[in-house]
Enzyme design. Structure first.
Site, PDB file in Angstrom:
ATOM      1  N   CYS A  86       0.847  -1.199   0.000  1.00  0.00           N
ATOM      2  CA  CYS A  86       0.000   0.000   0.000  1.00  0.00           C
ATOM      3  C   CYS A  86       0.883   1.250   0.000  1.00  0.00           C
ATOM      4  CB  CYS A  86      -0.970  -0.061   1.185  1.00  0.00           C
ATOM      5  SG  CYS A  86      -2.404   0.994   0.988  1.00  0.00           S
ATOM      6  N   HIS A 193      -3.570  -5.899   0.928  1.00  0.00           N
ATOM      7  CA  HIS A 193      -2.947  -6.127   2.237  1.00  0.00           C
ATOM      8  C   HIS A 193      -2.944  -7.596   2.648  1.00  0.00           C
ATOM      9  CE1 HIS A 193      -2.583  -1.896   3.598  1.00  0.00           C
ATOM     10  NE2 HIS A 193      -3.627  -1.697   2.799  1.00  0.00           N
ATOM     11  N   GLU A 195      -1.167  -8.908   4.854  1.00  0.00           N
ATOM     12  CA  GLU A 195      -0.950  -8.994   6.315  1.00  0.00           C
ATOM     13  C   GLU A 195      -2.263  -8.905   7.083  1.00  0.00           C
ATOM     14  OE1 GLU A 195      -0.598  -6.302   4.579  1.00  0.00           O
ATOM     15  OE2 GLU A 195      -0.914  -4.485   5.769  1.00  0.00           O
TER      16      GLU A 195
END
Lengths: 224, 84
Positions: A86, A193, A195
């Site tokens: 990002c 994302h 994560e």
């Protein structure tokens, strides 16, 4: 292996990144973007999402002058794994470690959603553990439209640098690009994302293999 | 002391979503003859330089190093000597 998460003023996905790295055995530490220390002891460097330096001027434009970025450039040149998620992706393009630029979404506005990603390169350092063709990954950005000139796009395609494509082009990116690597394949930037998709409890674990791929890549390099 | 006025705009080939939104808002305000809106950035930079040529070189160098992203943006500027 050891990894490190760079904290910029305005990073807000640093804790999520640290959590995912720790959970999946990548042994993370934090380092401040203001540090001019070397990153020699780490095998993988992660630039997390957020709004570094308020994203003043352009996303990532100020962050790339952070003291730590000299060491990030060195690590990238040494062939170490460097990942920008990002805002981290935006910092990598502004710093010239990846080509192109992330621009305002085609329809202006912040997109907060989950989206299907096509794994476009299955043998990359970041995707080798995946068996699925597509994965579901959270996205959260206003400036995620990947842009590069026609010549650069052709080169990215020809050299197999486009690792992730959006199944549906949610932000107007050229060639549906969600994530790319550099020519050497050790530096990756992506807007979605992974994560945020590592916990069964939260309903999505499609991001786990992203980190397992990196783990396998570092192990294969014989570094510990 | 020199004063530079620097205008940054997207290259013509690059989509400017904000410009498009502003255009459609102007149409809703009945400015139907509006055909295109381009939104850019404007900087005023005051600096010291040994002469006008030096000032120009500094401005071009800083524009390309930071103020624009050469992938997508282009710039134009004027510079004049002003009282410090």
């Amino acid at each position: 292996m050891k990894s490190v998460v760079v904290r910029f003023p305005g990073s807000n996905c640093d804790e999520d990144m640290y959590y995912a790295l720790k959970d999946l055995g990548l042994a993370p530490e934090f380092i401040s973007a203001q540090s001019d220390a070397s990153l020699d002891e780490y095998d993988a460097i992660f630039l997390p999402g957020g709004f570094s330096y308020g994203d003043y001027l352009r996303t990532g434009a100020i962050a790339r002058f952070s003291p730590i970025m000299a060491a990030v450039q060195t690590a990238a040149a040494q062939g170490k794994i460097v990942v920008g998620i990002c805002n981290g992706f935006q910092i990598l393009t502004e710093s010239g470690l990846l080509p192109g630029q992330l621009m305002m979404n085609e329809v202006p506005g912040f997109i907060c959603d989950e989206t299907e990603l096509v794994i476009n390169q299955k043998t990359s350092a970041f995707t080798n553990a995946y068996t699925a063709e597509q994965i579901l990954v959270p996205v959260a950005h206003a400036d995620g439209r990947y842009y590069a000139d026609a010549e650069t796009l052709q080169r990215l395609e020809d050299q197999n640098q486009i690792v992730f494509k959006y199944a549906e082009n949610l932000n107007g990116s050229e060639n549906r690009i969600a994530g790319i690597t550099n020519e050497q394949g050790n530096v990756l930037g992506m807007m979605p994302h992974p994560e945020r998709a590592v916990e069964t409890l939260l309903g999505n674990t499609d991001g786990q293999n992203f980190f397992k791929s990196i783990l396998a890549t570092v192990a294969a390099q014989g570094v510990n | 002391m020199y004063l530079a006025k620097i205008k940054v705009t997207y290259k013509p080939s690059v989509l400017d979503p904000q410009g498009e939104v502003i255009k459609s808002a102007l149409h809703r305000l009945d400015y139907e003859t509006v055909e295109q809106v381009v939104q850019g950035k404007y900087f005023e930079v005051k600096l010291t330089a040994s002469d006008l040529e030096d000032a120009k070189q500094l401005i071009e160098s800083m524009a390309e190093a930071l103020l624009i992203n050469q992938n997508t943006e282009t710039y134009d500027y004027t510079v004049e000597e002003v009282e410090g």
